[in-house]
Design a protein around this motif. Sequence first.
Motif, short mmCIF file in Angstrom:
data_model
loop_
_atom_site.label_atom_id
_atom_site.label_comp_id
_atom_site.label_asym_id
_atom_site.label_seq_id
_atom_site.Cartn_x
_atom_site.Cartn_y
_atom_site.Cartn_z
N ASP A 35 1.36 -9.08 -8.43
CA ASP A 35 0.46 -7.96 -8.14
C ASP A 35 0.74 -7.49 -6.72
N ILE A 37 0.74 -5.25 -3.45
CA ILE A 37 -0.09 -4.28 -2.73
C ILE A 37 0.78 -3.62 -1.68
N VAL A 372 2.36 -8.60 -0.51
CA VAL A 372 1.94 -7.44 0.28
C VAL A 372 3.19 -6.83 0.91
N GLY A 394 -4.24 2.65 1.95
CA GLY A 394 -4.47 2.04 0.65
C GLY A 394 -5.90 2.23 0.19
N GLU A 397 -10.27 -1.62 -2.00
CA GLU A 397 -10.09 -2.88 -2.72
C GLU A 397 -8.78 -3.55 -2.33
N ASN A 398 -7.69 -2.78 -2.33
CA ASN A 398 -6.40 -3.36 -2.00
C ASN A 398 -6.31 -3.76 -0.53
N THR A 399 -6.96 -3.00 0.33
CA THR A 399 -6.96 -3.34 1.75
C THR A 399 -7.63 -4.69 1.98
N LYS A 401 -8.09 -7.08 -0.25
CA LYS A 401 -7.29 -8.12 -0.89
C LYS A 401 -6.08 -8.47 -0.04
N ALA A 402 -5.44 -7.46 0.52
CA ALA A 402 -4.23 -7.70 1.31
C ALA A 402 -4.52 -8.54 2.53
#
Length: 410
Positions: A35, A37, A372, A394, A397-399, A401-402
Amino acid sequence: MALVNENYLKLPGSYLFSEIARRVNQFRANNPEADIIRLGIGDVTRPLPPAVIEAMHKGVEEMGSSDTFRGYGPEQGYQFLIEKIIEHDFTPRGVELSVDEVFVSDGAKSDTANFQELFGVDNIMAVTDPVYPVYVDSNVMAGRTGTFNSEKGQYETIVYLPCTEENGMKPSLPETRVDMIYLCFPNNPTGMTLSKEELKQWVDYARANRSILLFDAAYEAFIREEGVPHSIFEIEGAREVAVEFRSFSKTAGFTGTRCAYTIVPKEVKVYDSKGEAHSLNQLWLRRQTTKFNGASYPVQAGAVAVFSEEGKQQIKETIDYYMENARIIREGLQDAGYTVFGGVNAPYIWMKTPNNMGSWEFFDKLMKNANVVGTPGAGFGANGEGYFRLTAFGTRENTLKAIERIRMKM
């Protein structure tokens, strides 16, 4: 036989972001379950503002009626857009412009790459280091940079202005005379800014040496702090020596729609071999009318909506969203023990790689361990080695998570 423009052979094997894409695609092929990012390339994720979409729909409908259809537009842009640009972006800051000093285009990248065509190949150019690659590569293509020194990671006839941790990522004035100076503030990649007093030194240098400042202000809308100039033309004397590039791409989501503008004051001059002055404004007009047919009418109609009350509010919300991402990244990295710059007045965070790790080595490790993707600092110049750029473009959510992955896995 057809001969190649050998200046192209002086370029690195691939453009920075093409090499990133190649590595990501190879990693994805070998790890299809990953996954990934992406916080590398400075592309936006928020959609176009509703006010812009509505205006573009109307523009398209006008193109479908013989009564309102428009063919070729003015190469320098429609006056209805230029007037709004001046009214909203410059007049409130005390900057006076005339409509024939604003040139609408299909992107700041195109303009910053193409503007060097107006200068002779013997001009001495200076760039900050690290630097947005287009400034350098377009001048390499023109034959203005000499050959590439692989040991230094620099071209032999470019004057490099180091931006290092020691000087706070702010370049010093050239120690020798230069003719063309590329400045980008808020800076891509470091995210740093200059104060009015600091920028005044550059204007004074250019006036004293009859140099030209090529000022990229594509990220001015992200400035949060007071006292940071949004335009070089806020500085006294800048109209004599500066050109400014701006864009709707990051502020209003036009990365895929394409619209920008360049300010070329009538006072700014270049000189021929006899020392006679010529208007850079008129030369750029001549270049554009010869090589460019203008941004499309529906796109310019959409750009006008950026300046409506609804558009300004919607864009503010978008910029606030990205700058909150920047805060999350900046503070998250700081809490994890990283040294970081930027992320306050710009959507870019410039981080120091740990343990003197090479920036491409860190790129590969970050992608492998945390899935990432960022941008290796070495791709921005020799002084970018040992640093890494992350963007705030981004999703939230992705920020989140990263940053959590970086904290846990790096």
